[in-house]
Design an enzyme around this catalytic site. Structure first.
Site, PDB file in Angstrom:
ATOM      1  N   CYS B  92     -16.102  20.849  -7.882  1.00  0.00           N
ATOM      2  CA  CYS B  92     -15.860  22.094  -8.056  1.00  0.00           C
ATOM      3  C   CYS B  92     -17.051  22.715  -7.500  1.00  0.00           C
ATOM      4  CB  CYS B  92     -16.372  22.209  -9.732  1.00  0.00           C
ATOM      5  SG  CYS B  92     -16.568  23.944  -9.985  1.00  0.00           S
ATOM      6  N   CYS B  95     -19.139  25.965  -9.386  1.00  0.00           N
ATOM      7  CA  CYS B  95     -20.133  25.499 -10.322  1.00  0.00           C
ATOM      8  C   CYS B  95     -20.049  24.176 -10.601  1.00  0.00           C
ATOM      9  CB  CYS B  95     -19.870  26.481 -11.673  1.00  0.00           C
ATOM     10  SG  CYS B  95     -18.252  26.409 -12.248  1.00  0.00           S
ATOM     11  N   SER B  96     -19.602  23.819 -11.806  1.00  0.00           N
ATOM     12  CA  SER B  96     -19.586  22.397 -12.244  1.00  0.00           C
ATOM     13  C   SER B  96     -18.485  22.031 -13.179  1.00  0.00           C
ATOM     14  CB  SER B  96     -20.935  21.856 -12.753  1.00  0.00           C
ATOM     15  OG  SER B  96     -21.075  22.786 -13.839  1.00  0.00           O
ATOM     16  N   CYS B  97     -17.052  22.616 -12.840  1.00  0.00           N
ATOM     17  CA  CYS B  97     -15.986  22.335 -13.686  1.00  0.00           C
ATOM     18  C   CYS B  97     -15.722  20.704 -13.644  1.00  0.00           C
ATOM     19  CB  CYS B  97     -14.912  23.099 -13.423  1.00  0.00           C
ATOM     20  SG  CYS B  97     -15.334  24.797 -13.533  1.00  0.00           S
TER      21      CYS B  97
END
Lengths: 220, 191
Positions: B92, B95-97
């Site tokens: 991702c 962000c940090s999906c």
């Protein structure tokens, strides 16, 4: 342009090694546990949505120098202040100086499992047919936009192919700005590495993104 | 940060916006209940059960829900099968999906600038950081999770695991192999 995301890192010239980590290691300090729990608990109150919170985090001026859970805490503080739930003076004092804003839906311990199991599905019923079909070639929007978006900079103005149609989903760009859900068709669009990074990139390599219909135009 | 977070928690508690007991349940959930062993069970089932495998590839969300996993940050899950010719890698960049119901919380490296910057451009370099070298001819497909679809990689079943039962196979499936930065463990490594 006044909106600037500092989180759009794909393809940037960062050469640091990626440091693997054992499976059980989730937190590196006790406060990180609290940062996770506070963020999830406040998110569950419905005072803001996930896209708003991503926007609050990615525009933190010192995003690049903060650890990940520090970004979450700073983002949370910002959302609390912007939504009038907590004052900056209260955060500084570490205690309540004014009464709470009423009407918030507090997440209670007993409701945690069902709240997590429900999640926050973003798929919505289709009201118009999809504009693009699998296999079709498209070009992504090349202009930068002055608000939160999920089209990464490295994939702007690039030619790709529709790989999958994922249904109609809440449109992050609108949702983050408080403009409502404005659901749009979502596609997985695949690009060759050469299209993204130039002729020196390996031939047998590709990258896909998930792109809402407004990001895409048909290839003439 | 420790003091800052404590101060914030105090304010939120005094205002009645949070139930302190809910915080404990949230932390306990992700420390002990929702983690990569969930995903490992999905993968092991796909290795031994061809009908489940095709269901998983067709409708990941439903197949995974049949094993009891789903919900927050995994409302729509797509399974990606590694084959001798194609290797999938998930990132991702924005962000940090990450597919929480099957993998739990993302590791630090998954959220790092280095991984997010390099995975889309230099996947073989990133794989080298994990000690993984793929044949030159293997196609690498990178999936940037830019919306709410979450991706789970089904690693290749290791050689010499033919006689292992589903329960034993679970232990061969590492978290990293389900992100694409690793391969499933060889049975020999288990001794």
């Amino acid at each position: 342009m006044s909106y600037r995301s500092r989180a759009d890192l794909g393809g940037q010239d960062i050469r640091d090694r990626v440091v693997p980590e054992p499976e059980g290691k989730l937190f590196h300090a006790p406060w990180e546990r609290q940062a996770l729990a506070l963020t999830l608990a406040m998110g569950a109150t419905g005072a803001w949505n996930l896209d708003t919170s991503r926007s609050a985090r990615e525009t933190l001026p010192d995003y690049g120098s903060l650890s990940y859970y520090a970004i979450w805490i700073r983002g949370l503080e910002r959302l609390l202040i912007e939504h009038g739930l907590v004052g900056p003076d209260e955060i500084a004092a570490g205690q309540m100086l004014r009464p709470a804003r009423p009407g918030l839906e507090v997440l209670h311990a007993i409701d945690v499992p069902v709240t997590l199991a429900r999640g926050a599905p973003t798929q919505r019923p289709a009201t118009v047919p999809a504009r693009f079909a699998v296999g079709e070639r498209v070009r992504t929007r090349s202009a930068a936009v002055d608000h939160h978006t999920r089209l990464p900079a490295y994939a702007r103005g690039k030619v790709g192919r529709i790989d999958q149609v994922r249904g109609v989903h809440v449109f992050a760009d609108a949702h983050a700005q408080g403009l409502g859900e404005r659901p749009q068709w979502l596609y997985t669009v695949v690009f060759s590495a050469r299209e993204l990074w130039g002729g020196d990139a390996p031939q047998r390599q590709s990258v896909s993104i998930d792109a809402w219909e407004p990001y895409l135009e048909p290839l003439a | 940060m420790d003091l800052r977070v404590r101060a914030l928690r105090t304010v939120l508690e005094q205002k009645g916006y949070i139930d302190p007991a809910a915080l404990d349940v949230l932390i306990d959930t992700y420390e002990t209940k929702i983690g990569p062993r969930n995903g490992a069970r999905v993968v092991a089932r796909a290795w031994v059960d061809a009908v489940f495998r095709s269901w998983l590839l067709q409708d990941g969300t439903a197949a995974i829900a049949s094993l009891g996993y789903g919900g927050r940050q995994g409302e729509q899950i797509v399974a990606l099968e590694n084959t001798p010719s194609v290797h999938n890698l998930v990132v991702c960049t924005l962000c940090s999906c990450y597919p929480w119901p099957v993998l739990g919380l993302p590791p630090t490296w998954y959220k790092s600038s280095a991984y997010r910057a390099r995975a889309v451009k230099d996947p073989r370099g990133v794989l080298a950081d994990f000690g993984v070298t793929l044949p030159e001819a293997t196609e690498i497909r990178i999936w940037d999770s830019t919306a709410e679809v979450r991706y789970l990689v089904i690693p290749r079943r290791p050689a010499h695991s033919e006689n292992m039962a589903e329960e034993q196979l679970v232990s061969l499936v590492t978290r990293d192999s389900m992100i694409g930065t690793g391969l499933a463990r060889a049975p020999d490594d288990m001794r």
